[in-house]
Design a protein around this motif. Structure first.
Motif: not given
Length: 192
Positions: A21-23, A39-46, A110-114, A136-141
């Motif tokens: 959903l975040i991506m 800016q930010g990161f997400y995590t992915r299964e290996i 900013f995108v932070i998962d998770e 005060d920058i929007p964040l999606l986490a």
């Protein structure tokens, strides 16, 4: 502190599709607002042979590094913290994720998962998340759903933040929530 409704938190049981959903929200924002600085990161299964053997950190510009693994056996890895069967490579996580959480004047989102147990083994991670909130920058986490009914303290702090809106995902509401998050973010970004 992030103004009203600038912190979007996606939660739900493991495997429900929080990262997806975040991506998808991030991709649609990139198409509609190509000049957006995110800016930010997400995590992915290996996976290996159909089995999950770990997780990696992926920055939004495509750099990757290990986060946790069941198959690492270096001399250092025996000292790494564990979550279930996974050993968490805190140094690798920090080297990729922490620079992504540096607040810059021209950052739009900013995108932070998770904000989860593995990531929180880094003592520098949550302070960096708090700085993002204060910017005060929007964040999606994304945040995990509590296993024993009680949130990790850091997650509880995020959920109780005055600017936080929490979206709880299920198989049946994923599409509706994705549209809801997208439209609210577009609204916030147009005012930012």
């Amino acid at each position: 502190m992030a103004g009203p409704g600038k912190c979007f938190l996606v939660t739900g049981p493991p495997g429900v599709g929080k990262t997806t959903l975040i991506m998808r929200v991030f991709e649609s924002l990139r198409v509609s607002k190509p000049s957006l600085k995110v800016q930010g990161f997400y995590t992915r299964e290996i996976r290996q042979g159909g089995e999950r053997v770990g997780f990696e950190v992926v920055t939004l510009d495509g750099r990757t590094g290990p986060l946790a693994s069941t198959i690492v056996s270096s001399s250092e890895s025996h000292r790494w913290p564990t979550v279930g069967k996974y050993r968490v490579d805190v140094a690798s996580f920090e080297s990729l994720a922490l620079p992504e959480l540096q607040v810059r004047e021209d950052t739009d989102l900013f995108v932070i998962d998770e904000v989860g147990k593995m990531e929180l083994f880094s003592s520098s991670f949550f302070p960096a998340v708090l700085k993002v909130l204060e910017s005060d920058i929007p964040l999606l986490a994304s945040i995990p759903i509590p296993k024993s009914g009680r949130d990790i303290p850091a997650v509880a702090r995020l959920k109780n933040h005055p600017g936080a809106t929490i979206f709880t995902l299920s198989q049946s509401n994923r599409e509706a929530i994705r549209e809801n998050v997208s439209s609210q973010l577009v609204d916030v970004l147009s005012k930012h």
